[in-house]
Motif scaffolding. Structure first.
Motif, PDB file in Angstrom:
ATOM      1  N   GLU A 166       0.977  -0.960   0.114  1.00  0.00           N
ATOM      2  CA  GLU A 166      -0.126  -0.007  -0.015  1.00  0.00           C
ATOM      3  C   GLU A 166       0.939   1.230  -0.061  1.00  0.00           C
ATOM      4  O   GLU A 166       1.459   1.479   0.915  1.00  0.00           O
ATOM      5  N   THR A 188      10.640   0.046   0.096  1.00  0.00           N
ATOM      6  CA  THR A 188      10.050   0.665   1.148  1.00  0.00           C
ATOM      7  C   THR A 188      11.146   0.903   2.357  1.00  0.00           C
ATOM      8  O   THR A 188      12.000   0.222   2.467  1.00  0.00           O
ATOM      9  N   ASN A 202      11.153   1.239   6.663  1.00  0.00           N
ATOM     10  CA  ASN A 202      10.278   1.111   7.845  1.00  0.00           C
ATOM     11  C   ASN A 202       8.661   0.577   7.216  1.00  0.00           C
ATOM     12  O   ASN A 202       7.829   1.085   7.943  1.00  0.00           O
ATOM     13  N   GLY A 203       8.585  -0.060   5.997  1.00  0.00           N
ATOM     14  CA  GLY A 203       7.150  -0.371   5.477  1.00  0.00           C
ATOM     15  C   GLY A 203       6.491   0.538   4.785  1.00  0.00           C
ATOM     16  O   GLY A 203       5.238   0.282   4.326  1.00  0.00           O
ATOM     17  N   GLU A 204       7.101   1.725   4.669  1.00  0.00           N
ATOM     18  CA  GLU A 204       6.353   2.799   4.025  1.00  0.00           C
ATOM     19  C   GLU A 204       6.784   3.197   2.614  1.00  0.00           C
ATOM     20  O   GLU A 204       8.279   3.115   2.503  1.00  0.00           O
ATOM     21  N   TYR A 205       6.196   3.513   1.759  1.00  0.00           N
ATOM     22  CA  TYR A 205       6.640   3.972   0.414  1.00  0.00           C
ATOM     23  C   TYR A 205       6.216   5.319  -0.039  1.00  0.00           C
ATOM     24  O   TYR A 205       5.016   5.692   0.293  1.00  0.00           O
ATOM     25  N   ARG A 206       7.106   6.080  -0.462  1.00  0.00           N
ATOM     26  CA  ARG A 206       6.933   7.655  -0.991  1.00  0.00           C
ATOM     27  C   ARG A 206       7.658   7.829  -2.099  1.00  0.00           C
ATOM     28  O   ARG A 206       8.789   7.389  -2.411  1.00  0.00           O
TER      29      ARG A 206
END
Length: 258
Positions: free
Chosen positions: A200, A210, A212-216
């Protein structure tokens, strides 16, 4: 910048060369590859490099802040994935492994269809994904080195056995090959498919990274241009010498000549 990266490589190589010179002068019996000499005190003692390992460990940041989790979603034969893994991710991890933890998810743009997996670059890529998944499963502590060895070679599949032998000589090739062609490999591939499917936001391409589990989007831009700088900026703990460009001075003691 370029000067910081060159400094970091010089620092790392000088420490490793010190270990190698010590080993060459003593020539003890040591059944571990150089990349594993400082993995534990027992191995360091067996390989007679305790002093050098202590010096190497003294450059590690003293912090309770957890390492930055960097996860790469990729395909074993994707040219862009191979370039990112070998030219950005592995060199950055080599210099910053004390503040970052790498997770590899070989699956990418593949698709599960009933009891089979269709890979973007054909059956060989499916086999490569399977082999690398099994390597991660079997020898996690040296999996990244083995996969880097494979991905940086001219033929990923042909290099697999030699790379395994180089970094994990105690592991039989049959253990990996039987995993890749059996139920364990299929289970591992399904897990990678689930991890990829539930990203997500959903991935639109690979390599997909990603933190720390986050994509930007801006992080991806930074990762593709200078992953080293991005990892240093995202890590919340005390900056290691590699990030600051300041070499840590080691405590020395001397016996004066009378």
């Amino acid at each position: 910048n370029v000067m910081e990266v060159l400094f970091c490589w010089t620092l790392l190589l000088s420490l490793l060369c010190g270990i190698c010179r010590s080993r060459a002068s003593h020539k003890p019996s040591c059944g571990y590859p150089p990349s594993q000499w400082c993995r534990s005190l027992e191995i360091a003692i067996e390989c007679e490099v305790q002093k050098q390992c202590l010096e190497l460990n003294s450059t590690k940041p003293n912090s309770d802040v957890p390492a930055l989790e960097v996860t790469l979603y990729y395909e074993s034969l994707c040219p862009g994935c191979r370039a990112f893994l070998t030219e950005q991710l592995f060199p950055t991890w080599t210099m910053l492994k004390d503040i970052m933890k790498v997770h590899l998810v070989p699956y990418g743009n593949a698709e599960e269809r009933q009891n089979s997996v269709i890979c973007q670059h054909g059956e060989n890529e499916c086999l490569g994904n399977m082999l690398e998944s099994c390597i991660i499963h079997a020898v996690d502590h040296v999996a990244f080195q083995i996969i880097y060895c494979m991905e940086s070679s001219s033929d990923v599949l042909k290099a697999a056995q030699l790379c395994l032998q180089l970094y994990a000589p105690s592991v039989r090739w049959e253990t990996i090959s039987s995993c890749a062609t059996g139920a364990v490999g299929r289970s591992l591939m399904h897990k990678n498919a689930v991890k990829t499917r539930f990203l997500e936001p959903a991935h639109t391409h690979v390599p997909w990274v990603t933190f720390n589990g986050e994509y930007r989007d801006d992080w991806e831009d930074g990762a593709m241009s200078s992953l080293f700088s991005l990892v240093c900026s995202l890590y919340k703990g005390a900056q290691p010498p590699a990030c600051t460009g300041v070499q840590k001075k080691l405590d020395r003691s001397f016996c004066l000549r009378l």
